[in-house]
Write a protein that holds these residues in place. Structure first.
Motif, short mmCIF file in Angstrom:
data_model
loop_
_atom_site.label_atom_id
_atom_site.label_comp_id
_atom_site.label_asym_id
_atom_site.label_seq_id
_atom_site.Cartn_x
_atom_site.Cartn_y
_atom_site.Cartn_z
N ALA A 1 4.89 6.23 3.32
CA ALA A 1 4.04 5.08 3.69
C ALA A 1 3.04 5.50 4.76
N MET B 1 0.41 7.59 2.93
CA MET B 1 -0.43 6.98 1.91
C MET B 1 -1.17 5.75 2.39
N LEU B 2 -0.56 5.00 3.31
CA LEU B 2 -1.19 3.74 3.68
C LEU B 2 -2.19 3.96 4.80
N GLN C 1 -4.30 3.26 8.20
CA GLN C 1 -3.87 2.79 9.52
C GLN C 1 -4.94 1.89 10.11
N ARG D 1 -9.97 2.36 5.31
CA ARG D 1 -8.65 2.32 5.95
C ARG D 1 -7.68 1.47 5.16
N PHE D 2 -8.19 0.58 4.39
CA PHE D 2 -7.29 -0.40 3.80
C PHE D 2 -7.20 -0.18 2.30
N ALA D 3 -5.96 -0.22 1.81
CA ALA D 3 -5.76 -0.03 0.39
C ALA D 3 -6.49 -1.10 -0.40
N LEU E 1 -8.01 1.22 -4.11
CA LEU E 1 -7.11 2.36 -4.19
C LEU E 1 -7.82 3.55 -4.84
N TYR F 1 3.91 -1.37 15.36
CA TYR F 1 2.75 -1.24 14.47
C TYR F 1 1.49 -1.82 15.14
N TYR G 1 7.01 2.21 10.22
CA TYR G 1 7.41 2.33 8.81
C TYR G 1 8.88 2.69 8.72
#
Lengths: 663, 339
Positions: free
Chosen positions: A193, A196-197, A199, A530-532, A536, B17, B33
């Motif tokens: 996470a 892949m995700l 921040q 930054r954001f999925a 994607l 977070y 996470y």
């Protein structure tokens, strides 16, 4: 009379689990080790860990006894001593001034570990160790810090497990395989996470700044420049220069880490006065304003024109630098631990003295909207004076006019036309010969060599823009460096030293433009994805091609090892699981020897030329085949197994198979 | 079911977070996470762990228990689907708290032995047993109430009252002889294959709608009915009544007699020794049943004196020719053995 409101926490049970206490102490040990490793502080952390261990032992043995007044008083007194240490070390630096907050937290845990009676007390100790770990994280700029985090989270999980098992009066044992699998899944899932995700970055305008007065004054001393492009004179920077005939060494040595919310150029000095005879740029103005160490947007002028947002940069300097504070422009807030700061006439920030290795400072910058539409619309009164084309030959002026011929009417069109022309018709190379004596270095670049590096390109564009009446100046600093979107930071090396052009746009101020081939003409015009949710399809190629490669590349061969080790562990675990499952299934479905015997019987039938028919009993088949001895023996075993449940041992079947093979 | 701890984990992750998003310390995201992954893994683990666990409880020794004996309680957990854990089972047994917890529950189970001390007459049963399981971190908990279960019967002590000395030898094979071939009608029962047709009691059969046959006693057999109060005043009185009744039955059975326990409004006992002991162990918590006292040659009342039904039944048996005796508990006292 209104009843008084009593806020009282529910009672916390006395923690009887020794294992839970060991885990709490280990969590503190991990945090202290991280401080020792990243703060290069090898004295206080081990002392604090040792004292805390002894304190835990005392607390465990006395957990059922009431708290005595004198012990409480002694602990309270020691806490105040720790506080005094913190203040003295922060303000006066009398104990070295290195990581005073971390030292305070370490000492606090060590002192209070003598009074850890209840589970809540242990929680307090663990949360302080989390704070210590955070302080270490501020200085941790590499991936191995993940190991410290993993160790700490395992200690926390161990504490929870031990205290929970004690609550249900169970021994501290767990099903090893399911728990190990779960733990592995947690570590890998969390890491995936993180990998892949994106921040998110929220409210960077108001970073939490905990600062104490710092007694460092302006000293007027300078170290050798780390920026190889610039030759420094005095501390004011007024005599500093960029010599087009001189090129410093550009190695791979790391100059600084920048933890940033967006890739940008880290701008240092700016030069606006060109001396054609010497081939040198100098700064024409030496005036400056002083600021306190923390200057926010209330003290600084707002950025001109539309902005995309703001982002925070945290710089960690790895080698001693001159007094120039590198930052993305325009700066909206700055925190630098010094008594005062200076900002020169070119918006470059200066520290009181050299910036030593290990120094950390924070900047908040705004990210201007440098889209073509925005810059084309830039209008207003042009107040800049940097339009003097002195020193540029007539041929170069003619070249400038030819380059922008046919472009649009706006300043943006002309700037982009010239930039594109230089990027398209000239080559970038660091292998550059010397400028012949008496030859103008700009003409030599434009008409003779047609090859150059950033200074040649930036100088040529600056002067050519000026010849077109467009104000421009030369900016120096560092390019972004190797940007790691996972850690949200860049590694800036000596070879990232760079020069570019700043062009004045009315109502927008000085806009960076980069004419060097291989660079974006308008750098850092947007935040990274930054954001999925933003797509994607954009994110995955970005991470696949960018982050892992850059991370592995930054770590060298060692960077491959953790991933390879994790893959190997996964492969071994999967193989072991499959093997044990297969064995379990084979054990559960058939007794030993059955499968082997039936396979052998099948092979034997095939060898005899005809397989036994469905209505045919083994004995009928045996008689029909003429009762060969091996078939007779196998048939007997098959009947014993099928009708009496007595299957032969695998060794017996193996012996029969040997006989069959020998035939 | 999530416990308060999981809320703490999730909130801690949120704080870490959020601070990561404002502090530019990327590691805080990884920590968040991992905290959330711990919570998710804890939930999945707890759901997996809740299935396949089985609580066990038994007394040691497992053979016949008499009041005053000492016994141990073995409480445990067993997994029927591979190794599980952690889990705990707890509740009350014979009025005492009992439980067993284990971090790891293998297929052959874990057990915890606990002394129950000296046992009292009656039924030893589990009550309020709860099986708890969850994840090792204590983030999620599954709680299942288990039905109450009888573990053992504690029989009353008895002694031969003829000699007033203690008798502890239990003749397990001893059973009341089967009635059916004597001269005196003992009662009626349901027709069974092989019964002579001349023994069918046609009037009763017509009334009940099924075939009923007469039962006869063997000649000269002693038949005893012990009459007890349906609701003794105290548990100690019930215990003493059970001891006296068991002792009377013991003496009668040793002589080859036949015994029935009876109390007004309660289901009467069967006739074998162990069935009599079981009836006395459960006395007075027995199922209700309206019946007249069974015919007997001898009737013994064991009473505290407050139950009129006992005296009426005694009078009825006396009218039918039975010899009668009475143990008055207020005269005998509650001490055992009797002097």
């Amino acid at each position: 009379m209104a009843a008084g409101l009593k806020l009282r926490l529910p009672a916390s049970p006395v923690e009887d689990s020794g294992a839970a206490r060991v885990c709490a102490w280990a969590a503190f040990g991990v945090a202290a080790a991280a401080i020792a490793y990243y703060g290069q502080d090898y004295l206080l952390p081990p002392l604090a860990v040792g004292a805390a261990g002894f304190g835990h032992l005392v607390s465990y043995r006395r957990r059922q006894q009431p708290r005595g007044f004198w012990r409480q008083a002694a602990i309270a007194g020691l806490v105040f001593v720790c506080l005094a240490y913190f203040v003295l070390d922060s303000v006066g630096g009398i104990f070295g001034g290195q990581l005073p907050q971390a030292h305070f937290a370490l000492l606090l845990v060590a002192v209070t570990s003598f009074d850890l009676k209840t589970r809540r007390n242990l929680y307090s100790s663990i949360w302080i160790s989390l704070a210590v770990l955070y302080l270490a994280a501020v200085y941790a700029w590499d991936y191995p810090f993940g190991l410290f985090l993993a160790a700490w989270i395992l200690c926390l999980a161990g504490f929870w497990t031990a205290s929970h098992l004690k609550r249900i009066d169970a021994r501290t044992t767990v099903p090893v395989r399911p728990v190990a699998l779960g733990g592995l899944a947690v570590l890998l899932g969390g890491a995936a996470a993180f990998w892949m995700l994106p921040q998110p970055s929220a409210h960077p305008e108001s970073p939490l700044v905990v600062s104490l007065p710092n007694a460092v004054h302006f000293q007027g001393e300078l170290e050798n420049p780390a920026l190889p492009l610039v030759q420094f004179g005095d501390s004011s920077g007024a005599n500093s220069s960029v010599d087009l005939r001189y090129r410093g060494r550009l190695s791979d040595a790391v100059v600084m880490y920048v933890r940033t919310g967006a890739p940008a150029y880290w701008r240092g000095q700016v030069f606006d006065t060109w001396n054609p005879s010497a081939g040198q740029w100098t700064a024409g103005r030496a005036d400056f304003r002083t600021f306190p160490p923390y200057a926010d947007q209330h003290r600084l002028p707002p950025p001109l024109g539309p902005q995309l947002g703001t982002f925070v940069q945290v710089f960690r300097v790895l080698r001693t630098l001159p007094d120039v504070i590198y930052a993305a422009q325009p700066v909206q807030a700055i925190y630098f631990p010094a008594e005062e700061l200076r900002r020169d006439a070119y918006d470059t920030w200066r520290a009181p003295g050299p910036i030593h290795a290990g120094q950390t400072y924070s900047i908040v910058s705004s990210l201007p909207d440098y889209s073509p539409a925005s810059l084309k619309a830039a209008e207003g009164v042009d107040m800049s004076l940097n339009r003097d084309p002195a020193g540029l030959s007539a041929a170069a002026r003619q070249l400038a006019r030819e380059a922008v011929a046919g472009s649009g009417p706006t300043r943006y069109d002309q700037v982009m036309a010239l930039t594109t022309y230089l990027q398209a018709h000239y080559q970038y190379s660091l292998q550059l010969g010397h400028v012949p004596a008496g030859r103008d270095p700009v003409d030599w670049f434009l008409f003779d060599a047609r090859v150059g590096y950033c200074e040649q390109f930036a100088t040529a564009e600056t002067l050519m823009l000026r010849s077109l009446g467009i104000p421009a100046r030369l900016a120096t600093g560092y390019a972004t460096g190797d940007y790691d979107p996972v850690l949200n930071q860049t590694v800036v090396r000596e070879r990232d030293a760079h020069a570019w052009v700043e062009v004045y746009f009315p109502s927008r101020g000085w806009v960076p433009v980069d004419p060097s081939p291989g660079y974006l003409a308008l750098a850092a015009t947007r935040f990274p994805d930054r954001f999925a949710a933003s797509g994607l399809a954009h994110l995955i190629p970005h991470l696949t091609l960018g982050a892992p490669a850059s991370v592995v590349g930054s770590l060298g061969l060692a960077g491959v090892l953790p991933g390879a080790a994790a893959l190997a562990v996964l492969a071994v675990a999967a193989a072991a699981w499959l093997l044990s499952r297969r064995r379990r299934r084979s054990r559960g479905s058939a007794p030993p020897g059955q499968v082997e015997l039936l396979r052998l019987y099948d092979r034997l039938q095939a060898r005899l030329g005809r397989r036994r028919g469905p209505p045919e009993t083994p004995l009928e088949y045996l008689a029909e085949r003429g009762r060969p001895p091996l078939l007779e023996e196998v048939t007997r075993y098959v009947n014993l197994g099928a009708y009496r449940g007595e299957w032969p041992a695998p060794e017996v079947v193996a012996a029969l198979a040997t006989k069959l093979g020998a035939r | 079911m999530p416990r308060a701890r999981v809320i703490g984990v999730v909130l801690l992750g949120v704080v870490v977070y959020a601070y990561g998003s404002t502090s530019e310390v990327a590691w805080l995201f990884l920590l968040a996470y991992w905290l959330w992954a711990l919570a998710i893994a804890g939930g999945l683990y707890a759901a997996w762990n809740a299935r396949g666990l089985e609580a066990t409880a038994e007394l040691r020794p497992a053979e016949a228990l008499f009041e005053g004996d000492e016994a141990d309680l073995l409480v445990g957990l067993r997994s029927v689907r591979g190794t599980r854990g952690p889990a705990r089972v707890s509740g009350l047994v014979a009025g005492r708290s009992a439980g067993a917890g284990a971090g790891r529950v293998p297929e052959d189970g874990v057990e915890e032995l606990r002394g129950l001390g000296t046992l009292r007459r009656g039924v030893v049963r589990t009550s309020g047993f709860v099986q708890e399981s969850g994840d090792p971190l204590g983030l999620f908990a599954s709680r299942r109430a288990l039905p109450d279960r009888e573990l053992a019967l504690v029989y009353p002590r008895y002694a031969s009252l003829g000699a007033l000395r203690r008798q502890r030898e239990v003749e397990a094979a001893l059973a009341a002889p089967r009635a059916g071939s004597g001269n005196e009608i003992f009662g009626v029962r349901e027709y069974q294959r092989g019964d002579p047709l001349r023994r069918i009691h046609w009037r009763t059969s017509a009334r009940r709608g099924e075939l009923v046959v007469r039962e006869f006693e063997p000649p000269g057999q002693r038949t005893l009915t012990v009459l007890l109060d349906a609701a003794p005043k105290t548990a100690a009185e019930a215990d003493q009544a059970a001891r006296l009744a068991a002792s009377e039955a013991w003496d009668c059975l040793r002589e080859g007699g036949r015994v029935t326990m009876w109390a007004p409004g309660l289901e009467p006992s069967a006739h074998s020794w162990w069935e009599l002991l079981e009836w006395l162990a459960r006395y007075p918590e027995l199922p209700a049943g309206e019946s007249a006292p069974p015919p007997a040659g001898e009737a013994v009342a064991v009473t505290g004196g407050a139950d009129r039904g006992v005296f009426e039944a005694l009078a009825e048996l006396r009218r039918r020719g039975a010899q009668e005796r009475i143990w008055r508990l207020d005269e005998v006292g509650l001490e055992w053995p009797l002097d």
